[in-house]
Scaffold this motif. Structure first.
Motif, mmCIF file in Angstrom:
data_model
loop_
_atom_site.group_PDB
_atom_site.id
_atom_site.type_symbol
_atom_site.label_atom_id
_atom_site.label_comp_id
_atom_site.label_asym_id
_atom_site.label_seq_id
_atom_site.Cartn_x
_atom_site.Cartn_y
_atom_site.Cartn_z
ATOM 1 N N ALA A 154 42.743 52.157 46.103
ATOM 2 C CA ALA A 154 41.711 51.295 46.680
ATOM 3 C C ALA A 154 41.924 49.881 46.163
ATOM 4 N N GLU A 155 41.494 48.914 46.967
ATOM 5 C CA GLU A 155 41.546 47.536 46.501
ATOM 6 C C GLU A 155 40.287 47.276 45.704
ATOM 7 N N ILE A 156 40.385 47.349 44.419
ATOM 8 C CA ILE A 156 39.201 47.180 43.577
ATOM 9 C C ILE A 156 39.326 45.865 42.815
ATOM 10 N N ALA A 157 38.270 45.080 42.863
ATOM 11 C CA ALA A 157 38.319 43.774 42.206
ATOM 12 C C ALA A 157 38.498 43.948 40.704
ATOM 13 N N ARG A 158 39.287 43.082 40.125
ATOM 14 C CA ARG A 158 39.566 43.173 38.695
ATOM 15 C C ARG A 158 38.575 42.352 37.883
ATOM 16 N N LEU A 159 38.410 42.766 36.643
ATOM 17 C CA LEU A 159 37.416 42.104 35.790
ATOM 18 C C LEU A 159 38.036 41.035 34.893
ATOM 19 N N SER A 160 39.358 41.050 34.763
ATOM 20 C CA SER A 160 39.962 40.219 33.711
ATOM 21 C C SER A 160 39.690 38.728 33.904
ATOM 22 N N GLY A 161 39.598 38.281 35.176
ATOM 23 C CA GLY A 161 39.366 36.857 35.416
ATOM 24 C C GLY A 161 38.073 36.372 34.792
ATOM 25 N N PHE A 162 37.067 37.225 34.843
ATOM 26 C CA PHE A 162 35.764 36.859 34.296
ATOM 27 C C PHE A 162 35.865 36.619 32.788
ATOM 28 N N PHE A 163 36.577 37.500 32.124
ATOM 29 C CA PHE A 163 36.642 37.372 30.666
ATOM 30 C C PHE A 163 37.545 36.208 30.246
ATOM 31 N N LYS A 164 38.528 35.926 31.078
ATOM 32 C CA LYS A 164 39.338 34.738 30.813
ATOM 33 C C LYS A 164 38.485 33.486 30.932
ATOM 34 N N ALA A 165 37.698 33.458 32.011
ATOM 35 C CA ALA A 165 36.831 32.299 32.237
ATOM 36 C C ALA A 165 35.846 32.160 31.074
ATOM 37 N N TRP A 166 35.368 33.279 30.605
ATOM 38 C CA TRP A 166 34.437 33.313 29.466
ATOM 39 C C TRP A 166 35.030 32.531 28.308
ATOM 40 N N HIS A 167 36.212 32.922 27.930
ATOM 41 C CA HIS A 167 36.790 32.254 26.771
ATOM 42 C C HIS A 167 37.058 30.780 27.062
ATOM 43 N N PHE A 209 20.417 51.870 27.320
ATOM 44 C CA PHE A 209 21.633 52.500 27.803
ATOM 45 C C PHE A 209 21.756 53.916 27.292
ATOM 46 N N THR A 210 21.003 54.791 27.867
ATOM 47 C CA THR A 210 21.184 56.187 27.530
ATOM 48 C C THR A 210 21.443 56.879 28.845
ATOM 49 N N GLY A 211 21.872 58.111 28.745
ATOM 50 C CA GLY A 211 22.090 58.844 29.970
ATOM 51 C C GLY A 211 23.434 58.513 30.578
ATOM 52 N N LEU A 212 23.432 58.381 31.903
ATOM 53 C CA LEU A 212 24.692 58.286 32.609
ATOM 54 C C LEU A 212 24.941 56.860 33.102
ATOM 55 N N LEU A 213 26.105 56.322 32.788
ATOM 56 C CA LEU A 213 26.503 55.023 33.299
ATOM 57 C C LEU A 213 27.643 55.204 34.295
ATOM 58 N N LYS A 214 27.815 54.208 35.134
ATOM 59 C CA LYS A 214 28.895 54.274 36.115
ATOM 60 C C LYS A 214 29.662 52.968 36.110
ATOM 61 N N ASP A 215 30.936 53.109 36.339
ATOM 62 C CA ASP A 215 31.730 51.924 36.604
ATOM 63 C C ASP A 215 31.390 51.496 38.032
ATOM 64 N N THR A 216 31.494 50.203 38.300
ATOM 65 C CA THR A 216 31.142 49.720 39.635
ATOM 66 C C THR A 216 32.381 49.122 40.288
ATOM 67 N N TRP A 217 32.732 49.663 41.440
ATOM 68 C CA TRP A 217 33.939 49.214 42.136
ATOM 69 C C TRP A 217 33.568 48.310 43.289
ATOM 70 N N GLU A 227 41.539 38.689 44.960
ATOM 71 C CA GLU A 227 42.010 37.313 44.915
ATOM 72 C C GLU A 227 42.834 37.049 43.671
ATOM 73 N N GLU A 228 42.492 37.792 42.647
ATOM 74 C CA GLU A 228 43.143 37.478 41.377
ATOM 75 C C GLU A 228 44.523 38.075 41.298
ATOM 76 N N ASN A 229 45.399 37.356 40.668
ATOM 77 C CA ASN A 229 46.700 37.918 40.376
ATOM 78 C C ASN A 229 46.521 39.053 39.396
ATOM 79 N N TYR A 230 47.464 39.945 39.444
ATOM 80 C CA TYR A 230 47.352 41.058 38.522
ATOM 81 C C TYR A 230 47.438 40.549 37.092
ATOM 82 N N SER A 231 46.439 40.880 36.304
ATOM 83 C CA SER A 231 46.559 40.632 34.872
ATOM 84 C C SER A 231 45.733 41.695 34.195
#
Lengths: 851, 291
Positions: free
Chosen positions: A208-221, A474-482, A488-492
């Protein structure tokens, strides 16, 4: 995916019936009209169809194990309900491209609006003078931090992070149900969930084409770094309330990921209007504090006086422009439900546009018309405190008396309450209690400021809500969100980032608190190890009968038991009280020692100390090291929860497992920990403890002479417990004698298990510790180790083995006493010089005005 | 009238203090009632850091740190203040009914009105108890002019409550003060403020000094003056009108203002956080002299 020889039914085909049991709320997954899953779930469904249930369960297990290994589910002591672990569902929450675009735009806008509100409330307050927000909503709220007024006028986007809880209403429309503006709680779990999921569900992931999270954390720093104008690398720390905080794991995980120092309030101090970090090398100035403590708790000098997790004087350092606190102190007011009810009007007023993302209908009862509406529709409302999030009240589930009481309270103090339309949350599929079920969900979305606007994480933390009333974080069941759609982001890779981030950090700063914890990690791991070895020695003695010398053998065993816990009243009393001393009584004692959970200094307690000190510096350990620590945890838990009646061989087996994991930890630590101040402290703690253990056992076993036959047994026990039998045999090629054993275990300078060797190592370690004095004078800890080592080096072997007429080896005893006392002074001196003395701050007594 | 005030606060600790960080609100205000002509701090041991800022209420705050080990802390402040005479009679010429003031504050949206509005809510030391409202309404009869009613309230507090320094401490709740009808100036100020707020009026706390005169024929003792506290009520268009319920007077030329806020918590003369110290002894001496 492995193919099975026998076809097995897939997860979905077996469990769809369970899924359709819950028909309330909007169904995220199943489209009742077409009677099939919605389009954006199809891809995942196809993947799951191919998956036999057993495979699916195995993956769920794998996720569980991963979370456990990285410490999410860490618990060792008493099962602590407040830190109850959560689980990650192998079934993600899938967000279609259209919804994502709506969420993305809505989050950006809402963050922009709240940032403007924040600037206004702590500045001109035009929103109050224009009457857009009733003044009382803000000015009568404890969340409005007056000392912060006027501090943020010069900053464009002081609201660095914004998060919101979101669900869908029964029409399928995304709706904001709560704003979170003090800290982005959950963003670390989000990251960690993605890492776990991308490992376990890698094929589903890549299909699946799932958006990546790494760009957000790069921007954070990037954003953090850009905030500090000067050229040097900014010193960024994460302020946490520590291991007692239920989200401590998240703090440690994020700090390690982003390469920030994780600190507690006591690690920081304010001097000359600036904030400093207490490190082994002295004070280092801090530029940015990412805080995970509440507004009011940030500064006990100007804010809440009894707050212990903040830094006294922090607000003044902010006022002076010497430090940036994120999110800014005072941001809590933006979370208040009272304010939320005016947000649509605020958005129109400030930006001339409606809220793009609708919010749950919210009515502040301080306003007469709204109050009447709430009271007239009480059954459909959830009643909240207006100024902060407390326990919600649900009129629909109240009896008449309770309802009347609530009505009365609202009428008496209307401004204190807010009514919110009861909203049935949307349902998404979850693998829950071995069933595929539709469960109500909340999505927490995160936004971060980047060059004046906001960037939204293309993912989220989705939580399963068992009852809507439930407010637990945060107890119980958590889910990753796709989030589906073109990437748009390059693979990193997320992990690639870690390497980059680590490079940002110039050199490793070891805080005084980390140093102290590592010192105790060293001491406790060594103590644990020597206890296990001694227990094994005792167990093997207990299994050998010596019909001729039974009485002496038992006396010897008793001494060994004393060696486990020197000067321990519980042991001494138990030994004293035993009516019949015999093997069975000693067996009983050993079982108590190993399995008993209530014995101070028992095996479980010692391992508990080790694990707690390791957990206190969770951010210090690499993933692999923590995995090994967790193996020790698992091995110790197996002992803790096994039946005390187990056989000797079972006991030996459990102890060996434990010893293996301890060795693995020590080996790994020696290999992988960088040779910084932290390692010095861990190693110093270990050496110090081992020296004490050798001294202690030698004193108990050797200070009184016994006849030859017994001496052989005693020396054998000593060598065995020090894992030195083989070495002794190899080196001396004779039966162990007092001379050879004392030479090997006490005086030999090159044998890694000797006392002399420990002291030599300590001397090297002490010399490597940071030293403020540059001249040649010795500091106290240097003097102490020099003294201890010299005593050992100057003594004569022949003097030590001599016994007087009563059989007492006074010279040996005196030497051991002196070295032991030097070592105690050494530990004390190290603590004085390097550890932060985190005594609590007190408030200055205030005089009463007395005229 | 010009005064020189010397205010010395001294802490003696049983154990050494390794670090203390403090906030002082000991610099007299300059406002429509008075002008501060000078103010100087002498702190021992000498602080490593000394900064100043204005707080939310406009009070001047002195912020200082002492990172040096010490067993005694002494903060000595000397200020000179020119207090302006205000014609007393003018104050009581207002005949605006208190209900009208209440409604005006409730409706008002100007910056001034917002600022006043903050003083109508409960604050850390002043909970808006039903008993306060009851007590207030005995003075605040329908349509009574605000200032007249406030003076009446002040007079009742003065006559019905007993000044008793042994009875209350800093943490004595208002409910206890009201039940036992005892307290000191701080309690009386909090009480009056609570009464006014409970009926929707804006009232604030004023900390400062009052000049005391020795009994006739005796010399004035040094250090015998004390910090003092009173309250002010807001009258739109006229500003904050002060009342001293401990002495049953409208402050005039003998009151010197240090700071103002919602209650004592906002204007604490000296507060701080310290490490170490153990038990401590606090002595305060205040001298107010005409110059």
């Amino acid at each position: 995916m492995t193919s099975k020889s026998r076809p097995e039914e897939s997860l979905l085909s077996r469990h769809m019936e369970d899924y359709h049991a819950d028909t309330k709320g909007y169904d995220e997954f199943w489209d009742a009209e077409t009677n099939q899953p919605r389009a954006h779930w199809q891809n995942l469904v196809q993947q799951l169809e191919k998956l036999p249930e057993s495979d699916f369960r195995a993956r769920q297990q794998l996720i569980h194990r991963q979370l456990q290994e990285i410490g999410v589910t860490y618990s060792f002591g008493k099962e602590d309900k407040s830190r109850r672990a959560w689980e990650l569902d192998a079934i993600p929450y899938v967000l279609d491209q259209h919804s994502w675009q709506q969420l993305n735009a809505g989050m950006q806008q809402r963050a922009k609006v709240l940032n403007a509100v924040f600037k206004d409330l702590y500045g001109r307050r035009e929103l109050l003078t224009s009457g857009i927000i009733p003044a009382e909503v803000v000015l009568n709220s404890e969340q409005y931090i007056r000392p912060a007024h006027g501090l943020y006028n010069h900053i464009e986007t002081p609201l660095m992070f914004y998060s919101a809880d979101i669900t869908r209403n029964p029409d399928g429309q995304l709706v904001v149900i709560r704003d979170k503006t003090q800290m982005p709680t959950g963003v670390g779990y989000c990251l960690e969930n993605r890492v776990a999921m991308s490992r376990v569900m890698s094929s589903e992931f890549s299909s699946a084409e799932i958006a990546r999270l790494s760009g957000f954390f790069k921007a954070w720093h990037g954003t953090f770094t850009a905030m500090v104008p000067h050229n040097r690398t900014p010193n960024i720390v994460m302020l946490s309330a520590g291991a007692s905080d239920e989200t401590y794991f998240e703090h440690a995980y994020l700090a390690a990921y982003l390469g920030y120092n994780l600190v507690l309030g006591a690690d920081l101090t304010v001097r000359e209007g600036k904030v400093w970090l207490k490190t082994l090398d002295g004070l280092e100035q801090v530029d940015v504090i990412l805080r995970w403590v509440d507004d009011q708790a940030c500064d006990s000098l100007e804010l809440k006086e009894d707050a212990v997790c903040g830094v006294p004087g922090l607000l003044h350092a902010v006022r002076q422009g010497n430090v940036i606190v994120i999110n800014p102190i005072g941001a809590g007011i933006l979370e208040s439900p009272g304010l939320m009810s005016y947000l649509p009007a605020v958005c129109e007023h400030l930006f001339d546009e409606p809220l793009l993302l609708p919010q749950i209908d919210t009515f502040w009862c301080g306003d007469k018309n709204r109050r009447h509406f709430v009271l007239d529709n009480l059954q459909n409302m959830v009643i909240k405190r207006a100024d902060y999030h407390a326990k919600n009240q649900y009129p629909a589930s109240m009896d008449d008396t309770k309802l009347e009481q609530l009505r009365h309270k609202i009428t008496q103090q209307p401004a204190k309450y807010v009514g919110q339309q009861f909203l049935e949350f949307s349902r998404a599929p979850a693998w829950n209690n071995a069933k595929f079920q539709a469960k109500p969900i909340k999505i927490r979305s995160f936004a971060l400021t980047e060059q004046g606007s906001y960037r939204v994480l293309p993912g989220a933390l989705t939580r399963l809500v068992y009852y809507q009333q439930q407010e637990n974080p945060f107890t119980g069941l958590l889910k990753d969100t796709w989030v589906l759609g073109e990437n748009e982001e390059n693979y990193s890779s997320l992990w690639q980032l870690v390497g980059e981030q680590a490079a940002y950090r110039g050199h490793e700063q070891i805080t005084s608190r980390t140093a102290e914890s590592l010192f105790w990690v060293g001491r406790n791991i060594e103590r644990s190890e020597s206890q296990v070895r001694l227990v094994r020695a005792i167990l093997s003695r207990l299994t050998e009968y010596s019909p001729n010398r039974e009485e002496d053998a038992l006396a010897h065993i008793e001494k060994l038991i004393t060696g486990l816990l020197p000067h321990h009243p519980q042991i001494a009393d138990a030994l004293e009280d035993m009516a019949e001393k015999g093997r069975s009584a000693y067996w009983w004692m050993m079982r108590q020692f190993v399995f008993g959970t209530d014995l101070n200094g028992g095996l479980t307690a010692t391992f508990g100390f080790f694990l707690n000190s390791a957990f206190n510096v969770r951010d210090y350990w690499s993933g692999d090291t923590w995995r090994i620590i967790d193996e020790i945890n698992q091995a110790a838990r197996r002992i803790k929860y096994s039946k005390p009646t187990r056989s000797v061989s079972d006991m030996q087996e459990l102890l060996n497992e434990l010893l293996d994991s301890v060795s693995a930890f020590l080996g790994h630590a020696a290999e992988s920990l960088s040779r910084d101040g932290g390692w010095l402290m861990l190693e110093a703690g270990r050496r110090l403890e081992r020296a004490h253990q050798i001294i202690n056992l030698s004193e108990i076993l050797l200070s009184n002479a016994v006849d030859n036959e017994m001496e052989s047994l005693v020396l054998d026990s000593l060598l065995y417990s020090q894992e030195s039998l083989a070495t002794h045999r190899r080196r001396y090629r004779v039966e162990q004698r007092m001379e050879t054993v004392v030479e090997l275990l006490l005086l030999n300078a090159d044998y890694p298990r000797s006392l002399c060797y420990q002291l030599k190592r300590l001397k090297q370690l002490v010399a490597e510790m940071p030293n403020e004095q540059n001249d040649s004078r010795l500091e106290r800890h240097e003097k102490m180790i020099l003294s201890a080592l010299t005593r050992i080096q100057l003594c004569e072997l022949s003097d030590l083995v001599i016994a007087n007429k009563k059989g007492e080896r006074n010279n040996l005893q005196a030497l051991l006493d002196d070295v032991s006392s030097d070592l105690n002074d050494l530990a004390e001196a190290i603590s004085q010089i390097y550890f932060s003395h985190t005594e609590g701050a007190a408030q200055l007594l205030q005089g009463q005005v007395q005229s | 009238m010009k005064f020189r005030i010397k205010h010395i606060t001294r802490y003696e600790y049983a154990e050494p203090v390794s670090l203390c960080q403090n906030l002082a609100r000991l610099t007299p205000l300059t406002n429509e009632h008075q002008t501060r002509q000078s103010c100087s701090f002498t702190i021992s041991p000498a602080p490593s850091y000394l900064g100043e800022h204005k707080d939310y209420y406009g009070n001047l705050v002195t912020r200082f740190d002492i990172p040096e080990q010490h067993k005694v802390l002494e903060v000595s402040v000397t200020s000179e203040v020119l207090v302006l005479e205000k014609p007393q009679s003018l104050l009581f010429s207002f005949d605006v009914a208190w209900e009208q003031v209440r409604d005006e504050i409730a409706r008002g949206l100007t910056a001034d009105m917002l600022f006043a509005k903050e003083f109508t809510y409960a604050s850390k030391f002043i909970e808006l108890l039903p008993s306060l409202k009851e007590y207030a309404l005995l003075s605040f009869k329908p349509n009574r002019p605000l200032l007249d009613a406030t003076r009446h309230l002040m007079h009742r507090i003065f006559t019905e409550f007993q000044y008793d320094p042994a009875f209350t401490t800093l943490s004595t709740p208002l409910q206890t003060v009201i039940e036992h009808k005892r307290g000191v100036c701080q309690d009386f100020a909090h009480l009056a403020i609570g009464c006014l707020r409970s009926i929707g009026l804006a009232a604030r706390y004023v900390s400062g000094y009052i000049e005391t005169l020795p009994p006739e024929g005796q010399e004035k003792l040094e250090g015998a003056d004390a910090s003092h506290a009173w309250f002010a009520v807001y009258l739109p268009g006229s500003g904050w009108m002060e009342f001293d319920p401990t002495n049953d007077i409208v402050p005039g030329s003998q009151h010197i203002r240090l700071a103002m806020g919602r209650d004592y918590f906002d204007v604490t003369p000296l507060k701080g956080v310290l490490f170490g110290g153990g038990s401590n002894v606090l002595t305060v001496s205040v001298d107010v002299a005409r110059v």
